[in-house]
Design an enzyme around this catalytic site. Structure first.
Site, PDB file in Angstrom:
ATOM      1  N   ASP A 251      36.588  21.273  65.130  1.00  0.00           N
ATOM      2  CA  ASP A 251      35.369  21.156  64.331  1.00  0.00           C
ATOM      3  C   ASP A 251      34.850  22.510  63.874  1.00  0.00           C
ATOM      4  O   ASP A 251      34.719  23.448  64.674  1.00  0.00           O
ATOM      5  CB  ASP A 251      34.295  20.432  65.138  1.00  0.00           C
ATOM      6  CG  ASP A 251      34.721  19.031  65.526  1.00  0.00           C
ATOM      7  OD1 ASP A 251      35.203  18.306  64.640  1.00  0.00           O
ATOM      8  OD2 ASP A 251      34.611  18.673  66.712  1.00  0.00           O
TER       9      ASP A 251
ATOM     10  N   ASP B 238      40.794  25.212  67.875  1.00  0.00           N
ATOM     11  CA  ASP B 238      39.602  24.375  67.889  1.00  0.00           C
ATOM     12  C   ASP B 238      39.666  23.512  66.627  1.00  0.00           C
ATOM     13  O   ASP B 238      40.378  23.832  65.676  1.00  0.00           O
ATOM     14  CB  ASP B 238      38.355  25.265  67.903  1.00  0.00           C
ATOM     15  CG  ASP B 238      37.073  24.456  67.873  1.00  0.00           C
ATOM     16  OD1 ASP B 238      36.952  23.516  68.673  1.00  0.00           O
ATOM     17  OD2 ASP B 238      36.200  24.774  67.042  1.00  0.00           O
TER      18      ASP B 238
ATOM     19  N   ASP C 187      35.591  28.811  65.924  1.00  0.00           N
ATOM     20  CA  ASP C 187      34.382  29.262  65.226  1.00  0.00           C
ATOM     21  C   ASP C 187      33.203  29.465  66.161  1.00  0.00           C
ATOM     22  O   ASP C 187      32.184  30.012  65.750  1.00  0.00           O
ATOM     23  CB  ASP C 187      33.967  28.199  64.200  1.00  0.00           C
ATOM     24  CG  ASP C 187      33.374  26.974  64.899  1.00  0.00           C
ATOM     25  OD1 ASP C 187      32.151  26.756  64.800  1.00  0.00           O
ATOM     26  OD2 ASP C 187      34.129  26.255  65.577  1.00  0.00           O
TER      27      ASP C 187
END
Length: 219
Positions: free
Chosen positions: A9, A7, A180
Site C-alpha cells: 500500500d 510493501d 513508503d
C-alpha cells in the site's frame, strides 16, 4: 542468493488497498457510509502517524467479512479488483518488480490476505506475507490468525517464512525492502538495501539521514 521484499500500500499501489476495500463496500451498500468512513479515516490517520493499534484496527477491518459466504466475498473481490485496484497499480511498479525477476520476491503487507492475495497475483509476485484471518469451516471469523504483518511483526513473519525453507535473512548476499512508511522502519533496518519509495515525511528524513536511496514510482 538475492531477496527482494515489497510493501504494497502506497508503495506499489497509489493508495491503500484496505482503505479502498472499505470504500468499495460502502459503494455496494454493504456498510453504512458516513459512520464507517469516519472510523476508517481515523484509523488511516493513526497508521500514517505511526500510532495505530493493530489489534483494534483488525477488529474493525475484519468485521465486514466475518460470517459471510465465501462465494459472495469472492464475487465482491473480483469487482473490487476491476473497479478499484487495477487503476491503483503505479505505472512504474511492474518495471521495479521485473528488475528482481531472478531474485526471490515477496510482498510483505499488514493488509489481510483476503484483500491482498489477488493483488499479489495480479502483480506477478509469487510470495505473500500478509495478516492471516482465522477461518472455521471455510468462513472468516473476523479475527486475525497468528502474528499480524505489521511493524516488528513483519520481521517475525519474514523470519518464519525463510525458516520454513531452511534459510535466514543473513543467507542472502543482497536483500531489498521497498516501502513508503515509517511503520516499516524495523524491517528496513534489517535488509542490506533499504529503499524509501515515495516515503512519508518521517521515513524520508530517516532515509536521508542514513543515506538510503529514495525513489518514486509515481508519474
Amino acid at each position: 542468493m538475492k531477496l527482494a521484499l515489497f510493501d504494497l500500500d502506497n508503495t506499489l499501489l497509489d493508495g491503500d488497498s484496505d482503505h479502498a476495500w472499505a470504500q468499495f463496500l460502502i459503494e455496494e451498500g454493504v456498510l453504512d457510509g458516513p459512520e464507517y468512513t469516519t472510523r476508517n479515516e481515523w484509523f488511516y490517520e493513526r497508521y500514517k502517524d505511526g500510532t495505530l493499534d493493530i489489534a483494534q484496527f483488525l477488529e474493525f477491518q475484519l468485521a465486514p467479512i466475518a460470517n459471510r459466504p465465501r462465494a459472495q466475498l469472492d464475487a465482491w473481490h473480483r469487482e473490487f479488483m476491476q473497479r478499484k485496484i487495477r487503476g491503483m497499480i503505479l505505472p512504474a511498479a511492474p518495471a521495479l518488480i521485473a528488475k528482481h525477476a531472478k531474485d526471490t520476491t515477496a510482498i510483505v503487507t499488514a493488509t489481510n490476505r483476503f484483500i491482498t492475495a489477488p493483488i499479489a497475483a495480479e502483480l506477478g509476485i509469487p510470495n505473500l506475507l500478509a495478516t492471516d484471518i482465522e477461518e472455521v469451516d471455510g468462513v472468516f471469523t473476523g479475527k486475525p490468525r497468528g502474528t499480524p504483518t505489521f511493524r516488528e511483526g513483519k520481521i517475525k513473519r519474514v523470519d518464519e517464512w525463510l525458516a520454513a525453507q531452511g534459510r535466514r535473512l543473513s543467507d542472502y548476499a543482497e536483500s531489498w525492502f521497498y516501502s513508503d512508511s515509517l511503520n516499516d522502519l524495523p524491517l528496513l533496518e534489517r535488509v542490506t538495501n533499504p529503499v524509501a519509495v515515495d516515503p512519508d515525511p518521517t521515513l524520508r528524513a530517516h532515509a536521508v539521514k542514513r543515506g538510503w536511496p529514495v525513489m518514486s514510482l509515481r508519474p
